[in-house]
Design a protein around this motif. Structure first.
Motif, PDB file in Angstrom:
ATOM      1  N   ARG A  63       0.796  -1.035   0.023  1.00 27.38           N
ATOM      2  CA  ARG A  63      -0.011   0.058  -0.103  1.00 27.38           C
ATOM      3  C   ARG A  63       0.896   1.359  -0.053  1.00 27.38           C
ATOM      4  O   ARG A  63       0.316   2.152   0.226  1.00 27.38           O
ATOM      5  N   ALA A  83      -7.160   8.433   1.108  1.00 28.66           N
ATOM      6  CA  ALA A  83      -6.227   7.643   1.062  1.00 28.66           C
ATOM      7  C   ALA A  83      -6.112   6.843  -0.087  1.00 28.66           C
ATOM      8  O   ALA A  83      -5.249   5.951  -0.372  1.00 28.66           O
ATOM      9  N   ARG A  98      -1.802   3.884   5.960  1.00 32.43           N
ATOM     10  CA  ARG A  98      -2.619   3.185   4.890  1.00 32.43           C
ATOM     11  C   ARG A  98      -2.984   1.789   5.380  1.00 32.43           C
ATOM     12  O   ARG A  98      -3.788   1.016   4.514  1.00 32.43           O
TER      13      ARG A  98
END
Length: 480
Positions: free
Chosen positions: A10, A316, A365
């Protein structure tokens, strides 16, 4: 750890996740004390007040932290998302009005009213859970009109920015216009800012918060990692230096707090009288009122969570190809279990906290961010003063900054189309003004449905949207 939380996948790292977790925690740490204050209404804690209020406060304090730990751990280890949970603001005040206040007015037993309220929260939590495990809650989320999905992040941005302004007094109440900007010039002219400690406490937080906001923006502009946390630390130090106050620890009440939690908190929903009063008690209004209260808590919590998930996940870049948050089902299940656990422990509805956006803004994240938050809450369980060491003026800039960033979502809304413009605008105004994400989404859905129907596009509205809009209408007219 990297494989479990998918940190590298991520685009994050352990250091960033830890900083994000600390940022989220300090942004929402106020709930540790604020939630029990709201449940009993703070003015009932005077020295000469009924000791039952202090007992409830103590029980709710411990229960609130336990619920936050359970819910946030689920987000970390099951959903593996950077979202934290705690008792929802607004819902805790609604709990007081619905269950504690009627007992105060009637001269009844406030502890019994508190227990009856926990039963209603437990039932609503079980309903949440059934919605989640059957997938119905996800269908509700995905049934939201596309324009509202796109605008929810911006609405939440306005909401949390406004919350940040209020928390530090940048925005103050006004009897004529409802709100006003802090009168710094008036304070300086009167000499209050420099003349006494109370003057400093009243006006300096607003100035320090604005300074913190500028610090965050400048650090982020220069791509400095952890800019939000640096600002929080720096403003905290400045606050104590300029105000002349010293942080203190009072450990004397911890034993009594746990005692009250054990005697009236975690035992509440297991008493037969609590169930009887919840559904037949005259102070609470009987069976119909009980059902409507359950529906109300369900709707508000559901849409608060949905709104927060869409808003923070969008910030995000953690949305799937359909524009829905990844792992949304696991997130909602975590939220449901937290509400059930919170009711059993002795507190009001748990929800995914909008302040999670502060941690996301700091780079969080993965579930490691949530794990850090849960650990911080666990520390507060035994060291309650820790949460109060960081002043509000240090955390408010993080909320305001992230709120500003979330306004970018408005660029995806077509304001030339009345079908989108009106419901989106109503929702945007409704969130900061009403203080409820769920209620604002409800107003947006109702206006969207009505405009579509009377513009000859009734078939464009899904059946589920019609049902949800109707439920919100019933909620608005039948329940306070």
């Amino acid at each position: 750890m990297d494989k479990f939380f998918k940190i590298s996948e991520r685009g994050s790292n352990v250091r960033t996740e830890i900083i994000a977790g600390l940022t989220t925690f300090f942004a929402m740490a106020y709930i540790v004390v604020t939630n029990p204050n709201q449940i009993v209404s703070f003015n009932h804690l005077a020295p000469d007040a009924d000791p039952a209020f202090q007992q409830i406060w103590n029980a709710v304090y411990v229960a609130s932290i336990l619920a936050a730990i359970i819910g946030t751990l689920l987000m970390a280890l099951y959903a593996k998302m950077p979202f934290a949970q705690a008792c929802g603001m607004g819902l805790n005040s609604f709990f007081f009005v619905s269950f504690i206040l009627p007992e105060i007015i009637s001269g009844g037993d406030v502890i019994k009213g508190y227990h009856a309220g926990l039963v209603i929260i437990l039932v609503s939590g079980i309903v949440f859970l059934l919605f989640s495990v059957t997938g119905l809650r996800v269908k509700v989320a995905k049934a939201l009109p596309d324009c509202l999905k796109k605008a929810i992040p911006a609405g939440i941005g306005l909401f949390i920015a406004f919350l940040g302004f209020q928390n530090v007094g940048i925005i103050q109440t006004n009897q004529y216009t409802l709100v006003q900007f802090v009168d710094i010039h008036g304070a300086l002219k009167a000499g209050a800012f420099f003349a006494d400690v109370e003057g400093v406490k009243a006006f300096m937080p607003a100035i320090l918060a604005f300074l913190g906001l500028l610090v965050i923006a400048i650090l982020e502009k220069h791509n400095v990692k952890g800019g939000v946390l640096i600002s929080i630390a720096g403003i905290s130090v400045l606050y104590y230096l300029l105000s002349g106050t010293t942080p203190t620890f009072d450990m004397s009440q911890i034993g009594q707090t746990f005692k009250d939690f054990g005697s009236i908190g975690i035992t509440g929903v297991f008493q037969a009288d609590a169930w009887k009063r919840a559904f037949t008690g005259s102070e609470l209004g009987g069976i119909f009122s009980a059902i409507m209260l359950i529906v109300t808590f369900c709707l508000v919590d559901m849409f608060d969570t949905i709104g927060t998930l869409y808003g923070t996940a969008s910030q995000a870049n953690m949305l799937d190809k359909n524009g829905d948050p990844i792992n949304v089902n696991q997130c909602m299940t975590s939220d449901s279990v937290a509400t059930v656990a919170g009711a059993v422990c002795g507190t009001s509805t748990c929800t995914t906290f909008v302040e999670s956006a502060a941690g996301v803004g700091a780079g969080g994240r993965t579930g490691l961010t949530s794990l850090v938050v849960a650990i911080c809450f666990a520390v507060c369980l035994f060291l309650s003063p820790v949460a109060s060491l960081v002043p509000t003026c240090a955390t408010a800039p993080a909320l305001i900054y992230v709120g500003v960033l979330m306004l970018q979502g408005l660029k995806n809304v077509n304001f030339d189309d009345m079908d989108q413009m009106l419901p989106v605008s109503i929702m945007l105004i409704g969130m900061p003004v009403s203080g409820s994400i769920g209620h604002a989404i409800g107003l947006g859905l109702i206006s969207y449905t009505v405009v579509k129907v009377f513009s000859g596009k009734a078939k464009d509205v899904s059946v589920l949207t019609y049902v949800i809009s109707l439920l919100f209408l019933i909620k608005f007219f039948a329940v306070v």
